[in-house]
Design a protein around this motif. Structure first.
Motif, short mmCIF file in Angstrom:
data_model
loop_
_atom_site.label_atom_id
_atom_site.label_comp_id
_atom_site.label_asym_id
_atom_site.label_seq_id
_atom_site.Cartn_x
_atom_site.Cartn_y
_atom_site.Cartn_z
N LEU A 97 53.22 44.78 52.14
CA LEU A 97 51.96 44.95 52.86
C LEU A 97 51.28 43.62 53.18
CD1 LEU A 97 50.53 47.96 50.80
CD2 LEU A 97 51.56 48.04 53.07
N PHE A 98 51.45 42.61 52.30
CA PHE A 98 50.77 41.33 52.51
C PHE A 98 51.75 40.17 52.33
CE2 PHE A 98 47.61 44.31 50.80
CZ PHE A 98 46.66 44.28 51.81
N PRO A 99 52.79 40.09 53.15
CA PRO A 99 53.76 38.99 53.00
C PRO A 99 53.11 37.64 53.28
CG PRO A 99 54.12 40.18 55.06
CD PRO A 99 53.09 40.96 54.29
N GLY A 100 53.21 36.75 52.32
CA GLY A 100 52.65 35.41 52.49
C GLY A 100 51.15 35.34 52.42
N LYS A 101 50.48 36.46 52.13
CA LYS A 101 49.01 36.47 52.10
C LYS A 101 48.46 36.92 50.76
CE LYS A 101 48.39 37.27 57.07
NZ LYS A 101 47.74 38.11 58.10
N HIS A 102 49.26 36.81 49.72
CA HIS A 102 48.79 37.23 48.40
C HIS A 102 49.44 36.38 47.32
CE1 HIS A 102 52.74 39.15 48.17
NE2 HIS A 102 52.55 39.20 46.87
N THR A 103 48.78 36.34 46.18
CA THR A 103 49.35 35.73 44.98
C THR A 103 49.09 36.66 43.81
OG1 THR A 103 47.30 34.49 44.51
CG2 THR A 103 49.03 33.37 45.81
N LEU A 104 50.07 36.83 42.97
CA LEU A 104 49.93 37.68 41.78
C LEU A 104 50.55 36.95 40.60
CD1 LEU A 104 49.29 40.32 40.31
CD2 LEU A 104 51.52 41.19 41.08
N THR A 105 49.72 36.68 39.60
CA THR A 105 50.21 36.03 38.39
C THR A 105 49.87 36.88 37.19
OG1 THR A 105 48.15 34.74 38.18
CG2 THR A 105 49.99 33.72 39.36
N THR A 106 50.81 37.02 36.29
CA THR A 106 50.60 37.75 35.04
C THR A 106 51.12 36.88 33.90
OG1 THR A 106 52.76 38.87 35.19
CG2 THR A 106 50.86 39.98 36.18
N GLY A 107 50.46 36.95 32.78
CA GLY A 107 50.91 36.15 31.65
C GLY A 107 50.23 36.51 30.36
N GLU A 108 50.90 36.19 29.28
CA GLU A 108 50.39 36.47 27.94
C GLU A 108 50.23 35.15 27.20
OE1 GLU A 108 52.05 38.28 23.72
OE2 GLU A 108 53.15 38.65 25.58
N GLU A 109 49.06 34.96 26.59
CA GLU A 109 48.80 33.74 25.84
C GLU A 109 47.84 34.03 24.71
OE1 GLU A 109 47.24 29.12 26.54
OE2 GLU A 109 47.40 30.53 28.22
N ASP A 110 48.25 33.70 23.50
CA ASP A 110 47.43 33.89 22.29
C ASP A 110 46.97 35.33 22.16
OD1 ASP A 110 47.70 31.17 21.75
OD2 ASP A 110 45.90 30.67 22.89
N GLY A 111 47.85 36.28 22.45
CA GLY A 111 47.52 37.69 22.29
C GLY A 111 46.65 38.26 23.39
N ILE A 112 46.42 37.50 24.46
CA ILE A 112 45.61 37.96 25.59
C ILE A 112 46.53 38.08 26.82
CG2 ILE A 112 43.66 37.50 27.11
CD1 ILE A 112 42.81 38.07 24.28
N PHE A 113 46.49 39.24 27.44
CA PHE A 113 47.27 39.44 28.67
C PHE A 113 46.33 39.35 29.86
CE2 PHE A 113 49.46 41.79 32.00
CZ PHE A 113 50.73 41.22 31.93
N LYS A 114 46.73 38.55 30.85
CA LYS A 114 45.86 38.31 32.00
C LYS A 114 46.61 38.60 33.29
CE LYS A 114 43.13 34.67 34.28
NZ LYS A 114 42.67 33.27 34.23
N VAL A 115 45.92 39.26 34.21
CA VAL A 115 46.44 39.53 35.54
C VAL A 115 45.47 38.93 36.55
CG1 VAL A 115 47.01 41.30 37.25
CG2 VAL A 115 47.59 41.67 34.86
N SER A 116 46.00 38.17 37.50
CA SER A 116 45.17 37.55 38.52
C SER A 116 45.80 37.84 39.88
CB SER A 116 45.04 36.05 38.29
OG SER A 116 44.23 35.46 39.30
N LEU A 117 45.04 38.49 40.74
CA LEU A 117 45.54 38.88 42.06
C LEU A 117 44.58 38.40 43.15
CD1 LEU A 117 47.35 40.56 44.01
CD2 LEU A 117 45.89 42.54 43.48
N THR A 118 45.12 37.75 44.16
CA THR A 118 44.33 37.37 45.34
C THR A 118 45.04 37.89 46.59
OG1 THR A 118 45.44 35.23 45.57
CG2 THR A 118 43.45 35.30 44.22
N ILE A 119 44.25 38.44 47.52
CA ILE A 119 44.81 38.96 48.77
C ILE A 119 43.90 38.51 49.91
CG2 ILE A 119 45.46 41.01 50.08
CD1 ILE A 119 45.71 42.53 47.48
N GLN A 120 44.52 37.95 50.95
CA GLN A 120 43.79 37.61 52.16
C GLN A 120 43.76 38.85 53.06
OE1 GLN A 120 42.15 34.52 52.79
NE2 GLN A 120 41.22 35.93 54.25
N LEU A 121 42.67 39.60 53.02
CA LEU A 121 42.60 40.87 53.72
C LEU A 121 42.45 40.68 55.23
CD1 LEU A 121 40.25 42.84 51.30
CD2 LEU A 121 42.72 42.95 51.46
N ASN A 122 42.01 39.54 55.67
CA ASN A 122 41.84 39.30 57.09
C ASN A 122 43.17 39.10 57.80
OD1 ASN A 122 39.09 39.46 56.96
ND2 ASN A 122 38.78 37.27 56.70
#
Length: 342
Positions: free
Chosen positions: A317-342
């Motif tokens: 749906l968003f080729p080249g217009k999004h970034t998705l990072t997931t990771g676990e550190e010190d018992g904390i799981f983090k998800v970060s998503l950015t999408i250029q909707l324009n």
């Protein structure tokens, strides 16, 4: 699908190395170079092979989709500059009885070598760019097919689960009439649950929904989760949106919200779940953070399933217009998503 993609790239690379380049070298005057100037020939061949693999690795089609024109221009200028320097390689002078004739023949020879080198460079670049576009198109077709299969599977699961939408919602309304007056908390929970079900049925066949509907859906889901949890789980839900009419894929972010509650909530230990959503100037930023309350091995085994499905949807749906990072550190799981909707 990943195995298919890897085989496709391998086939293209083998064809270039085993078929294309040997034919290019054998049909032109370049095969004479190996007898006369072996070092220059080896450097030239190594550079042409390097051009191909660099173009395929940098994936020019994705850079075009992302409108990263400066990087594309930089890559092309760098390759052309290196080829120009290679065309100036100091080849030995030709020897004739007359010095003037030797100088003239040397210049003619060097010009012919330079023209051949530029022609080979152009053919390699044309082949590399063509194959990179073909590979990207093929991968996009695979992703589209996978997304359609996932959508069909989701629709089938919903249809299997539903006896009749009208019957179910009529039954819920009847149950709601029985709940009225008994508990305000129960009434609110019942309303939110009904809204969640309606949203699921309405959006199952839609590719995009309004951001306001998706925010309401996430809010209702969080409220229902908080009803069943006690004070041990604290939820920070922050939403800052400048345009609620923008379109987003339905229930895309909910996957990460569900995972945050599934693996980060507890009724016996203190924990905190952070969920934030912001949209400014068409740029969507979504983030979840949660402590891993589930056993670590079980978490790592189960967690990637929903995330991989979301990655496939985002890539389509968003080729080249999004970034998705997931990771676990010190018992904390983090998800970060950015999408250029324009």
């Amino acid at each position: 699908m990943k195995s298919i993609e890897n085989k496709t790239s391998l086939i293209l690379d083998l064809f270039f190395c085993v078929v294309f380049m040997p034919i290019l070298l054998s049909l032109g005057p370049a095969h004479y170079w190996f007898r006369q100037w072996p070092l220059f020939s080896i450097i030239s061949c190594a550079y042409l092979y390097g051009c191909y693999f660099m173009i395929m690795r940098w994936n020019v089609p994705k850079l075009l989709i992302a409108r990263n024109y400066y990087r594309i221009a930089g890559i092309m200028v760098a390759l052309i500059a290196v080829n120009y320097l290679l065309s100036l390689y100091p080849l030995p002078d030709m020897e004739f009885v007359m010095p003037s004739l030797s100088e003239y023949q040397t210049k003619v020879r060097n010009f012919g070598v330079s023209v051949t080198l530029w022609l080979m460079f152009s053919l390699v670049m044309g082949y590399s760019l063509t194959m990179s576009f073909i590979r990207e198109l093929y991968e996009q077709m695979l992703l589209t097919k996978k997304l359609e299969a996932q959508r069909d599977k989701a629709e089938l699961a919903v249809f299997k689960a539903q006896i009749s939408p009208h019957f179910m919602f009529n039954t819920l309304n009847s149950l709601y009439s029985l709940v009225i007056g008994t508990s305000e908390k129960a009434e609110n929970a019942f309303i939110k649950f009904t809204e969640l079900l309606k949203y699921t049925y309405v959006t199952i066949e839609k590719e995009f929904v309004s951001l306001s509907d998706e925010i309401s859906y996430i809010s209702n889901y969080i409220d229902l989760q908080l009803i069943r949890l006690n004070s041990h789980t604290v939820v920070d839900w922050n939403c800052d949106v400048d345009n609620e009419d923008m379109k987003v894929p339905p229930m895309l972010m909910l996957t990460f919200v569900e995972n945050a509650f599934k693996y980060g909530a507890s009724t016996s230990r203190d924990c905190r779940i952070h969920i934030s959503l912001s949209v400014h100037d068409g740029l969507l930023r979504f983030e979840t953070r949660n402590s891993i309350m589930k056993h670590a091995d079980e978490f790592r085994k189960d967690m990637p399933v929903g995330v991989e499905n979301c990655k496939a949807r985002l890539s389509t749906l968003f080729p080249g217009k999004h970034t998705l990072t997931t990771g676990e550190e010190d018992g904390i799981f983090k998800v970060s998503l950015t999408i250029q909707l324009n």
